[in-house]
Design an enzyme around this catalytic site. Structure first.
Site, PDB file in Angstrom:
ATOM      1  N   LYS A   8      11.866   0.666  -6.023  1.00 24.17           N
ATOM      2  CA  LYS A   8      11.260  -0.685  -6.114  1.00 24.17           C
ATOM      3  C   LYS A   8      11.757  -1.455  -7.328  1.00 24.17           C
ATOM      4  CE  LYS A   8       7.124   0.772  -3.611  1.00 24.17           C
ATOM      5  NZ  LYS A   8       7.335   2.241  -3.633  1.00 24.17           N
TER       6      LYS A   8
HETATM    7  O1  LIG Z   1       4.097  -0.676   0.598  1.00 25.01           O
HETATM    8  C1  LIG Z   1       4.441   0.450   0.222  1.00 25.01           C
HETATM    9  C2  LIG Z   1       5.683   0.697  -0.307  1.00 25.01           C
HETATM   10  C3  LIG Z   1       6.016   1.972  -0.650  1.00 25.01           C
HETATM   11  N1  LIG Z   1       5.154   2.992  -0.508  1.00 25.01           N
HETATM   12  C4  LIG Z   1       5.592   4.348  -0.893  1.00 25.01           C
HETATM   13  O2  LIG Z   1       5.624   5.170   0.271  1.00 25.01           O
HETATM   14  C5  LIG Z   1       5.101   6.458  -0.024  1.00 25.01           C
HETATM   15  C6  LIG Z   1       3.833   6.677   0.773  1.00 25.01           C
HETATM   16  O3  LIG Z   1       3.369   8.002   0.608  1.00 25.01           O
HETATM   17  P1  LIG Z   1       2.214   8.619   1.539  1.00 25.01           P
HETATM   18  O4  LIG Z   1       1.995   9.981   0.984  1.00 25.01           O
HETATM   19  O5  LIG Z   1       2.737   8.658   2.955  1.00 25.01           O
HETATM   20  O6  LIG Z   1       1.024   7.746   1.399  1.00 25.01           O
HETATM   21  C7  LIG Z   1       4.889   6.510  -1.521  1.00 25.01           C
HETATM   22  O7  LIG Z   1       6.077   6.975  -2.130  1.00 25.01           O
HETATM   23  C8  LIG Z   1       4.672   5.052  -1.889  1.00 25.01           C
HETATM   24  O8  LIG Z   1       5.061   4.767  -3.224  1.00 25.01           O
HETATM   25  C9  LIG Z   1       3.915   2.744   0.021  1.00 25.01           C
HETATM   26  O9  LIG Z   1       3.077   3.660   0.194  1.00 25.01           O
HETATM   27  N2  LIG Z   1       3.597   1.476   0.373  1.00 25.01           N
END
Ligand SMILES: O=c1ccn([C@@H]2O[C@H](COP(=O)(O)O)[C@@H](O)[C@H]2O)c(=O)[nH]1
Length: 278
Positions: free
Chosen positions: A96
Protein backbone atom coordinates in the site's frame (compact mmCIF):
# COMPACT_ATOMS: atom_id res chain seq x y z
CA UNK A 1 7.02 -8.94 -23.11
CA UNK A 2 3.67 -10.10 -21.73
CA UNK A 3 1.70 -7.65 -19.65
CA UNK A 4 0.71 -8.40 -16.07
CA UNK A 5 -2.94 -8.45 -17.15
CA UNK A 6 -2.21 -11.17 -19.71
CA UNK A 7 -0.22 -13.20 -17.19
CA UNK A 8 -2.92 -12.82 -14.55
CA UNK A 9 -5.63 -13.84 -16.99
CA UNK A 10 -3.67 -17.00 -17.84
CA UNK A 11 -2.95 -17.81 -14.18
CA UNK A 12 -6.64 -17.49 -13.33
CA UNK A 13 -7.61 -19.67 -16.30
CA UNK A 14 -5.11 -22.35 -15.30
CA UNK A 15 -5.37 -22.23 -11.52
CA UNK A 16 -8.68 -20.55 -10.76
CA UNK A 17 -9.69 -17.11 -9.48
CA UNK A 18 -8.02 -17.06 -6.08
CA UNK A 19 -5.47 -14.98 -4.21
CA UNK A 20 -4.20 -16.24 -0.85
CA UNK A 21 -2.44 -13.85 1.48
CA UNK A 22 0.59 -14.66 3.62
CA UNK A 23 -0.15 -12.77 6.84
CA UNK A 24 1.94 -14.32 9.63
CA UNK A 25 0.02 -12.79 12.54
CA UNK A 26 1.52 -13.51 15.99
CA UNK A 27 -1.70 -15.39 16.82
CA UNK A 28 -1.33 -17.62 13.75
CA UNK A 29 2.32 -18.37 14.56
CA UNK A 30 1.20 -19.45 18.05
CA UNK A 31 -1.64 -21.52 16.62
CA UNK A 32 0.84 -23.28 14.35
CA UNK A 33 3.09 -24.00 17.38
CA UNK A 34 5.76 -21.61 16.12
CA UNK A 35 7.72 -18.96 18.05
CA UNK A 36 6.99 -15.30 17.31
CA UNK A 37 10.47 -14.71 15.91
CA UNK A 38 12.40 -14.89 12.64
CA UNK A 39 12.66 -18.69 12.77
CA UNK A 40 8.89 -18.93 13.26
CA UNK A 41 8.30 -16.52 10.37
CA UNK A 42 10.61 -18.57 8.14
CA UNK A 43 8.93 -21.88 8.98
CA UNK A 44 5.47 -20.37 8.47
CA UNK A 45 6.22 -18.90 5.05
CA UNK A 46 8.10 -22.03 3.89
CA UNK A 47 5.02 -24.09 4.72
CA UNK A 48 2.70 -21.76 2.79
CA UNK A 49 5.03 -21.80 -0.22
CA UNK A 50 5.16 -25.60 -0.15
CA UNK A 51 1.37 -25.88 0.20
CA UNK A 52 0.18 -23.23 -2.23
CA UNK A 53 3.01 -21.99 -4.47
CA UNK A 54 2.27 -24.52 -7.20
CA UNK A 55 -1.54 -24.33 -7.11
CA UNK A 56 -2.85 -20.83 -6.35
CA UNK A 57 -2.97 -18.16 -9.08
CA UNK A 58 -1.81 -15.26 -6.88
CA UNK A 59 -0.09 -15.20 -3.49
CA UNK A 60 -0.13 -11.93 -1.57
CA UNK A 61 2.51 -11.55 1.15
CA UNK A 62 1.56 -8.79 3.57
CA UNK A 63 4.80 -6.81 3.92
CA UNK A 64 4.01 -5.52 7.44
CA UNK A 65 4.31 -8.97 8.98
CA UNK A 66 7.82 -9.36 7.54
CA UNK A 67 8.96 -5.79 8.24
CA UNK A 68 8.19 -6.18 11.94
CA UNK A 69 11.26 -8.44 12.19
CA UNK A 70 13.52 -5.83 10.55
CA UNK A 71 16.16 -6.72 7.99
CA UNK A 72 15.98 -10.45 8.75
CA UNK A 73 12.23 -10.40 8.15
CA UNK A 74 12.72 -8.55 4.86
CA UNK A 75 15.35 -11.14 3.84
CA UNK A 76 12.74 -13.85 4.40
CA UNK A 77 10.27 -11.83 2.32
CA UNK A 78 12.83 -11.66 -0.51
CA UNK A 79 13.40 -15.41 -0.53
CA UNK A 80 9.65 -16.11 -0.20
CA UNK A 81 8.96 -13.97 -3.27
CA UNK A 82 11.60 -15.85 -5.28
CA UNK A 83 10.31 -19.26 -4.21
CA UNK A 84 6.70 -18.38 -5.00
CA UNK A 85 7.60 -17.12 -8.46
CA UNK A 86 9.71 -20.25 -9.09
CA UNK A 87 6.70 -22.36 -8.09
CA UNK A 88 4.56 -20.54 -10.66
CA UNK A 89 2.42 -18.22 -8.51
CA UNK A 90 2.12 -14.58 -9.35
CA UNK A 91 3.26 -12.54 -6.34
CA UNK A 92 1.26 -9.48 -5.32
CA UNK A 93 3.09 -7.67 -2.54
CA UNK A 94 0.66 -5.90 -0.23
CA UNK A 95 2.57 -2.73 0.74
CA UNK A 96 0.00 0.00 0.00
CA UNK A 97 2.66 2.50 -0.97
CA UNK A 98 1.97 6.12 -1.94
CA UNK A 99 3.92 9.40 -1.75
CA UNK A 100 4.93 12.38 -3.86
CA UNK A 101 5.90 11.31 -7.36
CA UNK A 102 9.68 11.54 -6.93
CA UNK A 103 9.50 9.15 -3.95
CA UNK A 104 7.01 6.88 -5.70
CA UNK A 105 9.76 6.44 -8.34
CA UNK A 106 11.92 4.85 -5.66
CA UNK A 107 9.08 2.58 -4.53
CA UNK A 108 8.55 1.62 -8.16
CA UNK A 109 12.24 0.67 -8.46
CA UNK A 110 12.03 -1.33 -5.23
CA UNK A 111 9.13 -3.52 -6.32
CA UNK A 112 8.70 -3.35 -10.09
CA UNK A 113 12.27 -3.26 -11.44
CA UNK A 114 13.36 -6.83 -12.27
CA UNK A 115 16.86 -6.13 -10.87
CA UNK A 116 15.51 -5.38 -7.37
CA UNK A 117 15.74 -8.02 -4.60
CA UNK A 118 12.09 -7.28 -3.79
CA UNK A 119 10.90 -7.53 -7.41
CA UNK A 120 7.31 -8.83 -7.57
CA UNK A 121 4.64 -9.25 -10.21
CA UNK A 122 2.42 -6.56 -8.71
CA UNK A 123 2.02 -4.26 -5.69
CA UNK A 124 -0.79 -2.51 -3.87
CA UNK A 125 -0.71 1.30 -3.86
CA UNK A 126 -2.57 4.07 -2.05
CA UNK A 127 -4.00 6.89 -4.21
CA UNK A 128 -4.49 9.39 -1.40
CA UNK A 129 -1.67 11.68 -2.55
CA UNK A 130 -3.50 11.75 -5.88
CA UNK A 131 -3.71 8.96 -8.46
CA UNK A 132 -1.34 10.98 -10.66
CA UNK A 133 1.42 10.74 -8.03
CA UNK A 134 1.49 6.98 -8.69
CA UNK A 135 2.48 7.53 -12.34
CA UNK A 136 6.08 6.29 -11.84
CA UNK A 137 4.66 2.97 -10.63
CA UNK A 138 2.29 2.72 -13.58
CA UNK A 139 5.13 3.52 -16.00
CA UNK A 140 7.62 1.01 -14.59
CA UNK A 141 4.91 -1.63 -14.32
CA UNK A 142 4.01 -1.14 -17.99
CA UNK A 143 7.70 -1.25 -19.00
CA UNK A 144 8.40 -4.55 -17.23
CA UNK A 145 5.08 -6.41 -17.38
CA UNK A 146 4.10 -5.62 -13.80
CA UNK A 147 0.83 -4.65 -12.18
CA UNK A 148 -0.46 -2.14 -9.64
CA UNK A 149 -3.60 -2.56 -7.51
CA UNK A 150 -4.86 0.82 -6.31
CA UNK A 151 -7.04 1.14 -3.21
CA UNK A 152 -10.56 2.26 -4.14
CA UNK A 153 -13.11 0.99 -1.60
CA UNK A 154 -11.27 -0.80 1.18
CA UNK A 155 -12.74 -3.54 3.36
CA UNK A 156 -12.31 -1.75 6.71
CA UNK A 157 -15.28 0.19 8.10
CA UNK A 158 -13.23 3.38 8.54
CA UNK A 159 -12.49 3.64 4.82
CA UNK A 160 -15.93 4.83 3.73
CA UNK A 161 -15.69 8.27 5.38
CA UNK A 162 -12.81 9.21 3.08
CA UNK A 163 -13.45 7.04 0.04
CA UNK A 164 -17.18 7.69 -0.27
CA UNK A 165 -16.95 11.45 0.41
CA UNK A 166 -18.21 13.56 -2.52
CA UNK A 167 -15.87 15.63 -4.63
CA UNK A 168 -16.77 18.99 -6.19
CA UNK A 169 -18.11 17.31 -9.35
CA UNK A 170 -20.46 15.05 -7.34
CA UNK A 171 -18.53 11.82 -7.82
CA UNK A 172 -17.18 10.05 -4.75
CA UNK A 173 -13.42 10.06 -4.14
CA UNK A 174 -13.45 6.32 -4.88
CA UNK A 175 -15.28 6.87 -8.19
CA UNK A 176 -12.57 9.32 -9.29
CA UNK A 177 -9.95 6.63 -8.53
CA UNK A 178 -12.02 4.04 -10.40
CA UNK A 179 -12.35 6.35 -13.42
CA UNK A 180 -8.62 7.17 -13.56
CA UNK A 181 -7.62 3.51 -13.39
CA UNK A 182 -10.21 2.68 -16.06
CA UNK A 183 -8.48 5.17 -18.38
CA UNK A 184 -5.11 3.46 -17.83
CA UNK A 185 -6.56 0.09 -18.89
CA UNK A 186 -8.27 1.39 -22.02
CA UNK A 187 -7.86 -1.03 -24.95
CA UNK A 188 -6.01 -3.66 -22.91
CA UNK A 189 -7.00 -7.26 -23.65
CA UNK A 190 -7.74 -9.77 -22.27
CA UNK A 191 -7.27 -7.86 -18.99
CA UNK A 192 -5.60 -4.60 -18.02
CA UNK A 193 -2.58 -4.52 -15.72
CA UNK A 194 -3.96 -1.88 -13.37
CA UNK A 195 -6.33 -3.20 -10.75
CA UNK A 196 -8.42 -1.86 -7.93
CA UNK A 197 -8.89 -3.02 -4.36
CA UNK A 198 -12.58 -3.25 -3.49
CA UNK A 199 -13.48 -4.95 -0.22
CA UNK A 200 -15.99 -7.79 -0.18
CA UNK A 201 -17.40 -6.35 3.06
CA UNK A 202 -18.72 -3.03 1.71
CA UNK A 203 -22.15 -4.03 0.41
CA UNK A 204 -23.85 -2.30 -2.50
CA UNK A 205 -22.33 1.20 -2.65
CA UNK A 206 -23.58 2.07 -6.14
CA UNK A 207 -20.10 2.59 -7.60
CA UNK A 208 -19.70 1.90 -11.29
CA UNK A 209 -16.93 -0.66 -11.83
CA UNK A 210 -18.10 -1.72 -15.29
CA UNK A 211 -15.41 0.13 -17.25
CA UNK A 212 -12.33 -0.73 -15.17
CA UNK A 213 -10.95 -3.28 -17.61
CA UNK A 214 -8.53 -4.60 -14.99
CA UNK A 215 -8.68 -6.98 -12.03
CA UNK A 216 -10.74 -6.21 -8.93
CA UNK A 217 -8.98 -7.59 -5.84
CA UNK A 218 -11.56 -8.43 -3.18
CA UNK A 219 -10.14 -8.77 0.35
CA UNK A 220 -12.35 -8.98 3.43
CA UNK A 221 -13.50 -12.56 2.81
CA UNK A 222 -13.40 -15.02 5.69
CA UNK A 223 -11.90 -13.47 8.83
CA UNK A 224 -13.38 -10.01 8.17
CA UNK A 225 -16.85 -11.45 7.82
CA UNK A 226 -17.68 -11.43 4.11
CA UNK A 227 -18.54 -14.64 2.28
CA UNK A 228 -18.36 -15.56 -1.39
CA UNK A 229 -22.08 -14.76 -1.80
CA UNK A 230 -21.35 -11.12 -0.84
CA UNK A 231 -19.32 -10.76 -4.03
CA UNK A 232 -22.61 -10.64 -5.96
CA UNK A 233 -23.86 -7.67 -3.94
CA UNK A 234 -20.61 -5.72 -4.11
CA UNK A 235 -19.62 -6.37 -7.73
CA UNK A 236 -22.91 -6.98 -9.57
CA UNK A 237 -22.27 -7.03 -13.31
CA UNK A 238 -18.49 -6.75 -12.80
CA UNK A 239 -18.12 -10.18 -11.15
CA UNK A 240 -16.08 -11.51 -14.08
CA UNK A 241 -13.15 -9.28 -13.10
CA UNK A 242 -13.07 -10.22 -9.42
CA UNK A 243 -10.03 -11.84 -7.79
CA UNK A 244 -11.16 -13.00 -4.34
CA UNK A 245 -8.50 -12.77 -1.62
CA UNK A 246 -8.34 -14.75 1.63
CA UNK A 247 -5.59 -14.75 4.26
CA UNK A 248 -6.51 -15.93 7.80
CA UNK A 249 -9.41 -18.08 6.57
CA UNK A 250 -6.95 -20.31 4.68
CA UNK A 251 -3.89 -19.86 6.90
CA UNK A 252 -5.72 -20.93 10.04
CA UNK A 253 -5.98 -24.44 8.52
CA UNK A 254 -2.16 -24.86 8.87
CA UNK A 255 0.45 -25.97 9.62
CA UNK A 256 -0.52 -29.20 7.91
CA UNK A 257 0.27 -28.81 4.20
CA UNK A 258 -2.64 -31.00 3.05
CA UNK A 259 -5.05 -29.06 5.28
CA UNK A 260 -3.84 -25.74 3.85
CA UNK A 261 -4.37 -27.05 0.33
CA UNK A 262 -7.83 -28.30 1.26
CA UNK A 263 -8.74 -24.90 2.73
CA UNK A 264 -7.61 -23.11 -0.43
CA UNK A 265 -9.54 -25.61 -2.56
CA UNK A 266 -12.66 -25.09 -0.43
CA UNK A 267 -12.70 -21.29 -0.75
CA UNK A 268 -12.02 -21.59 -4.47
CA UNK A 269 -15.07 -23.84 -4.85
CA UNK A 270 -17.14 -21.28 -2.90
CA UNK A 271 -15.98 -18.48 -5.19
CA UNK A 272 -16.45 -20.45 -8.40
CA UNK A 273 -20.07 -21.00 -7.37
CA UNK A 274 -20.58 -17.24 -7.53
CA UNK A 275 -18.17 -16.02 -10.22
CA UNK A 276 -18.71 -16.55 -13.96
CA UNK A 277 -16.58 -19.34 -15.47
CA UNK A 278 -13.19 -18.13 -16.71
O1 LIG B 1 -9.14 -3.13 1.73
C1 LIG B 1 -8.26 -3.92 2.10
C2 LIG B 1 -7.00 -3.91 1.54
C3 LIG B 1 -6.09 -4.84 1.96
N1 LIG B 1 -6.39 -5.74 2.91
C4 LIG B 1 -5.35 -6.72 3.29
O2 LIG B 1 -5.80 -8.03 2.94
C5 LIG B 1 -5.48 -8.95 3.98
C6 LIG B 1 -6.77 -9.49 4.58
O3 LIG B 1 -6.48 -10.51 5.51
P1 LIG B 1 -7.63 -11.47 6.10
O4 LIG B 1 -6.92 -12.33 7.08
O5 LIG B 1 -8.21 -12.26 4.95
O6 LIG B 1 -8.64 -10.59 6.75
C7 LIG B 1 -4.62 -8.21 4.97
O7 LIG B 1 -3.27 -8.35 4.58
C8 LIG B 1 -5.05 -6.76 4.79
O8 LIG B 1 -4.01 -5.85 5.12
C9 LIG B 1 -7.64 -5.75 3.46
O9 LIG B 1 -7.97 -6.58 4.34
N2 LIG B 1 -8.54 -4.83 3.03
Amino acid sequence: MESFGTRLHRAITERGPLCVGIDPHPGLLARWGLPDDVQGLDRFTQTVVEALGDRVAVVKPQSAFFERFGSRGVAILESTIRQLRDAGSLVLLDVKRGDIGSTVSAYASAYLDPSSPLYVDAVTASPYLGVGSLAPMFELAAEHGGGVFVLALTSNPEGAAVQQARTADGRTVAQTVIDEISQLNRGATPLGSFGLVVGATIGDTGHDLSGVGGPLLAPGLGAQGAGAADLRTVFGSSLASVLPSYSREVLSAGPDVAALRAAADRVLVDCRAVLPAR
